[in-house]
Design an enzyme around this catalytic site. Sequence first.
Site, short mmCIF file in Angstrom:
data_model
loop_
_atom_site.label_atom_id
_atom_site.label_comp_id
_atom_site.label_asym_id
_atom_site.label_seq_id
_atom_site.Cartn_x
_atom_site.Cartn_y
_atom_site.Cartn_z
N LYS A 1 0.84 -1.21 0.00
CA LYS A 1 0.00 0.00 0.00
C LYS A 1 0.87 1.26 0.00
O LYS A 1 0.62 2.19 -0.76
CB LYS A 1 -0.91 0.03 1.24
CG LYS A 1 -1.89 -1.14 1.34
CD LYS A 1 -2.88 -0.97 2.48
CE LYS A 1 -2.25 -1.00 3.87
NZ LYS A 1 -1.65 -2.29 4.25
N ARG B 1 -9.59 0.59 8.45
CA ARG B 1 -9.11 -0.75 8.81
C ARG B 1 -10.18 -1.55 9.53
O ARG B 1 -9.96 -2.71 9.85
CB ARG B 1 -7.91 -0.61 9.74
CG ARG B 1 -6.57 -0.85 9.05
CD ARG B 1 -5.52 -0.71 10.12
NE ARG B 1 -4.26 -1.31 9.84
CZ ARG B 1 -3.24 -0.68 9.29
NH1 ARG B 1 -3.36 0.54 8.86
NH2 ARG B 1 -2.08 -1.31 9.15
N ARG C 1 11.78 -5.42 4.88
CA ARG C 1 11.46 -4.01 4.62
C ARG C 1 12.37 -3.08 5.41
O ARG C 1 12.69 -3.33 6.56
CB ARG C 1 10.01 -3.73 5.01
CG ARG C 1 9.69 -2.23 5.00
CD ARG C 1 8.22 -1.95 4.86
NE ARG C 1 7.46 -2.27 6.04
CZ ARG C 1 6.13 -2.13 6.10
NH1 ARG C 1 5.47 -1.69 5.05
NH2 ARG C 1 5.49 -2.45 7.20
N ARG D 1 11.21 -1.07 10.93
CA ARG D 1 10.11 -0.70 11.80
C ARG D 1 10.01 -1.68 12.98
O ARG D 1 10.22 -2.88 12.81
CB ARG D 1 8.80 -0.71 11.02
CG ARG D 1 8.54 0.58 10.29
CD ARG D 1 7.35 0.50 9.37
NE ARG D 1 6.15 -0.09 9.96
CZ ARG D 1 4.96 -0.10 9.37
NH1 ARG D 1 4.81 0.45 8.17
NH2 ARG D 1 3.93 -0.66 9.95
N ARG E 1 -0.34 -8.95 13.26
CA ARG E 1 -0.95 -7.97 12.35
C ARG E 1 -1.78 -8.67 11.28
O ARG E 1 -2.83 -8.17 10.88
CB ARG E 1 0.14 -7.10 11.71
CG ARG E 1 0.73 -6.09 12.69
CD ARG E 1 2.09 -5.59 12.26
NE ARG E 1 2.07 -4.80 11.05
CZ ARG E 1 3.15 -4.61 10.28
NH1 ARG E 1 4.30 -5.13 10.60
NH2 ARG E 1 3.06 -3.88 9.20
#
Length: 218
Positions: A13, A88, A127, A160, A171
């Site tokens: 996203k 969400r 990431r 992160r 998540r």
Amino acid sequence: MNLIILGAPGAGKGTLSDALVKEIKIPKISTGDMLRKEVKDNTPLGLKAKEIMTKGALVPDAIINELLKNRIKKSDCKNGFMLDGFPRTINQAEELDKIMKELALKIDLVVNLVISEEIIVKRLTNRRVCKKCGANYNLVSLPSKKEGICDLDGGELYQRADDNETTIRNRLQVYAKDTQPLIDYYAKKGLLQDVIAEKGISDMVVKFKKIVADKKLK
Ligand code: AMP
Ligand code: ZN
């Protein structure tokens, strides 16, 4: 164009919305980025959100809805905006409908990024994000030119706090329970378009442009 980008964590996203900002010149609104800034600045909201985010749970709807409402009202959103990471939950989607109605606006398109869980976990553990500008990189699929340094502004890249395997699994569970129902919610409104998100960013942008052209959106 008022656009929502839906998808599991790690579906792309953020990467897609960053690419689209350059193409269609409307602001990206990422509630995750907004919350990370609050955490970094040690604001009262940031202090509350930090622990929730580290666990991979969702920040309460009332807080997020307020944050979003104030952001959408800003003048840079008057020609459109794209939402990354909001809504969400069904409650957030219903609140968004209310806000849009109040502002005499409507959602034009909801892009749903489709990707397998296996690829997500791989992507998220690899990431890296720029401390300065928030740009996303990936050690395997989208490395920076210089290791640990952002191509755009020389900022330092970091991992992160919620991109570790335990939090990622959590998540994904939260996504399946709270966020996946939104696919149906927007499909019923006739707004949903699936985009396969496994082939990388340029493929996603091509697919997105085709949808926008077919629907004659601006
Ligand atoms: P993201 O950057 O979109 O992956 O968001 C990172 C974290 O911020 C999430 O795991 C949540 O804890 C929190 N967050 C971001 N957006 C929302 C939202 N719309 N509702 C609730 N929590 C959110
Ligand atoms: Zn940067």
